[in-house]
Design a protein around this motif. Structure first.
Motif, mmCIF file in Angstrom:
data_model
loop_
_atom_site.group_PDB
_atom_site.id
_atom_site.type_symbol
_atom_site.label_atom_id
_atom_site.label_comp_id
_atom_site.label_asym_id
_atom_site.label_seq_id
_atom_site.Cartn_x
_atom_site.Cartn_y
_atom_site.Cartn_z
ATOM 1 N N ALA A 73 0.804 -1.216 0.000
ATOM 2 C CA ALA A 73 0.000 0.000 0.000
ATOM 3 C C ALA A 73 0.838 1.267 0.000
ATOM 4 N N PHE A 74 2.091 1.164 0.409
ATOM 5 C CA PHE A 74 2.957 2.346 0.410
ATOM 6 C C PHE A 74 3.953 2.317 -0.743
ATOM 7 N N ALA A 75 3.678 1.487 -1.742
ATOM 8 C CA ALA A 75 4.583 1.398 -2.896
ATOM 9 C C ALA A 75 4.550 2.672 -3.721
ATOM 10 N N THR A 76 3.386 3.294 -3.839
ATOM 11 C CA THR A 76 3.244 4.533 -4.614
ATOM 12 C C THR A 76 2.261 5.450 -3.898
ATOM 13 N N PRO A 77 2.308 6.742 -4.167
ATOM 14 C CA PRO A 77 1.310 7.648 -3.582
ATOM 15 C C PRO A 77 -0.116 7.260 -3.965
ATOM 16 N N GLU A 78 -0.290 6.734 -5.180
ATOM 17 C CA GLU A 78 -1.628 6.330 -5.622
ATOM 18 C C GLU A 78 -2.151 5.171 -4.778
ATOM 19 N N ASP A 79 -1.277 4.197 -4.491
ATOM 20 C CA ASP A 79 -1.675 3.074 -3.655
ATOM 21 C C ASP A 79 -2.055 3.554 -2.251
ATOM 22 N N SER A 80 -1.261 4.460 -1.701
ATOM 23 C CA SER A 80 -1.557 4.992 -0.370
ATOM 24 C C SER A 80 -2.893 5.713 -0.354
ATOM 25 N N ALA A 81 -3.150 6.478 -1.412
ATOM 26 C CA ALA A 81 -4.416 7.205 -1.495
ATOM 27 C C ALA A 81 -5.597 6.241 -1.553
ATOM 28 N N ASP A 82 -5.434 5.143 -2.265
ATOM 29 C CA ASP A 82 -6.509 4.163 -2.362
ATOM 30 C C ASP A 82 -6.788 3.515 -1.002
ATOM 31 N N LEU A 83 -5.722 3.201 -0.256
ATOM 32 C CA LEU A 83 -5.911 2.622 1.069
ATOM 33 C C LEU A 83 -6.614 3.614 1.994
ATOM 34 N N ASN A 84 -6.170 4.866 1.942
ATOM 35 C CA ASN A 84 -6.790 5.886 2.782
ATOM 36 C C ASN A 84 -8.274 6.042 2.460
ATOM 37 N N ALA A 85 -8.602 5.973 1.171
ATOM 38 C CA ALA A 85 -10.002 6.131 0.763
ATOM 39 C C ALA A 85 -10.879 5.023 1.331
ATOM 40 N N LEU A 86 -10.299 3.846 1.521
ATOM 41 C CA LEU A 86 -11.053 2.731 2.082
ATOM 42 C C LEU A 86 -11.159 2.815 3.611
ATOM 43 N N VAL A 87 -10.053 3.137 4.254
ATOM 44 C CA VAL A 87 -9.985 3.052 5.713
ATOM 45 C C VAL A 87 -10.519 4.302 6.404
ATOM 46 N N HIS A 88 -10.230 5.477 5.861
ATOM 47 C CA HIS A 88 -10.489 6.706 6.599
ATOM 48 C C HIS A 88 -11.955 6.975 6.921
ATOM 49 N N PRO A 89 -12.906 6.703 6.029
ATOM 50 C CA PRO A 89 -14.309 6.940 6.428
ATOM 51 C C PRO A 89 -14.716 6.142 7.659
ATOM 52 N N VAL A 90 -14.286 4.889 7.726
ATOM 53 C CA VAL A 90 -14.606 4.058 8.883
ATOM 54 C C VAL A 90 -13.848 4.555 10.117
ATOM 55 N N LEU A 91 -12.606 4.949 9.904
ATOM 56 C CA LEU A 91 -11.781 5.421 11.012
ATOM 57 C C LEU A 91 -12.335 6.716 11.597
ATOM 58 N N ILE A 92 -12.756 7.634 10.736
ATOM 59 C CA ILE A 92 -13.321 8.902 11.213
ATOM 60 C C ILE A 92 -14.588 8.655 12.016
ATOM 61 N N GLU A 93 -15.395 7.713 11.558
ATOM 62 C CA GLU A 93 -16.613 7.382 12.285
ATOM 63 C C GLU A 93 -16.290 6.888 13.694
ATOM 64 N N GLN A 94 -15.306 6.002 13.802
ATOM 65 C CA GLN A 94 -14.935 5.467 15.107
ATOM 66 C C GLN A 94 -14.305 6.542 15.993
ATOM 67 N N LEU A 95 -13.484 7.398 15.396
ATOM 68 C CA LEU A 95 -12.862 8.473 16.170
ATOM 69 C C LEU A 95 -13.919 9.448 16.680
ATOM 70 N N SER A 96 -14.905 9.736 15.863
ATOM 71 C CA SER A 96 -15.984 10.634 16.286
ATOM 72 C C SER A 96 -16.717 10.079 17.493
ATOM 73 N N LEU A 97 -16.916 8.774 17.504
ATOM 74 C CA LEU A 97 -17.581 8.146 18.644
ATOM 75 C C LEU A 97 -16.767 8.295 19.921
ATOM 76 N N ARG A 98 -15.435 8.335 19.777
ATOM 77 C CA ARG A 98 -14.556 8.483 20.944
ATOM 78 C C ARG A 98 -14.509 9.928 21.435
ATOM 79 N N LEU A 99 -14.602 10.877 20.519
ATOM 80 C CA LEU A 99 -14.363 12.270 20.881
ATOM 81 C C LEU A 99 -15.621 13.075 21.152
ATOM 82 N N LEU A 100 -16.708 12.752 20.469
ATOM 83 C CA LEU A 100 -17.924 13.543 20.621
ATOM 84 C C LEU A 100 -18.750 13.029 21.785
#
Length: 210
Positions: A73-100
């Motif tokens: 996933a860290f082989a290219t910036p494009e690969d990293s961006a694709d991983l972030n696009a998959l993980v970050h929405p779920v991660l933000i949701e979980q972080l919001s539950l912790r902080l709000l």
């Protein structure tokens, strides 16, 4: 509760900074660790990652082999961006539950004075910055960070691949309200963090001066 996101490129010292603040009494949240907790065997996120990066990233238990995922996933910036696009929405949701605060008045949750969130991929996580009261950037030049990483046992080429997927130090610092220079890599980092705490009247004076 005061929430600070601590950002920094690889080997900048952001983990050292957040652990220090944790020792002072802050609640520390490591987004990398939180992301790994999302890799539940059989979950939609795991399936989406495997479909994008290949089923070799699956661990024997059906979760994610994080070492193999990092390799591809860290082989290219494009690969990293694709991983972030998959993980970050779920991660933000979980972080919001912790902080709000909880929506239900019958639910109680800890209310620490200070929460520090360690953010490894800051440029891809800006849509969550609204959850923070302040963004702190820990910065050091690329050559200094590369030397540190190699001294810690990281392969130089692996560092170069990771660093190429991250913003420049100037771009990183532009995302923050506070910038702490950790070029020296010594106790001056802790002194700067103590001053930051004192300026915002966070944690007790006894905790900050210990």
């Amino acid at each position: 509760m005061y929430t600070a996101f601590v950002i920094g490129n690889i080997a900048s010292g952001k983990s050292c900074a957040t652990r220090y603040l944790e020792q002072r009494g802050a609640l520390r949240i490591d987004l990398d660790a939180m992301a790994k907790d999302l890799y539940v065997p059989g979950s939609q996120l795991v399936l989406d990652i495997a479909e994008r990066f290949g089923y070799d990233v699956l661990a024997p238990d059906g979760g994610i082999d994080t070492r193999e995922l990092s390799r591809v996933a860290f082989a290219t910036p494009e690969d990293s961006a694709d991983l972030n696009a998959l993980v970050h929405p779920v991660l933000i949701e979980q972080l919001s539950l912790r902080l709000l605060p909880p929506l239900c008045c019958t639910v109680t949750a800890p209310d620490p004075e200070l929460v520090v969130v360690e953010v490894s991929v800051a440029s891809a996580f800006t849509d969550a910055f609204g959850l923070a009261d302040e963004i702190i950037a820990i910065t050091a030049p690329l050559d200094v960070r590369r030397e540190r990483a190699i001294e810690r046992g990281m392969d130089g080429l692996a560092f170069d691949e990771r660093a190429s997927c991250q913003p420049s130090e100037e771009g990183l610092c532009a995302l923050a309200q506070v910038v702490i220079d950790n070029t020296a890599g010594d106790d001056s980092l802790f002194s700067s963090l103590d001053q930051w705490l004192a300026d915002r009247h966070l944690l007790s004076a006894q905790e900050v001066t210990q």
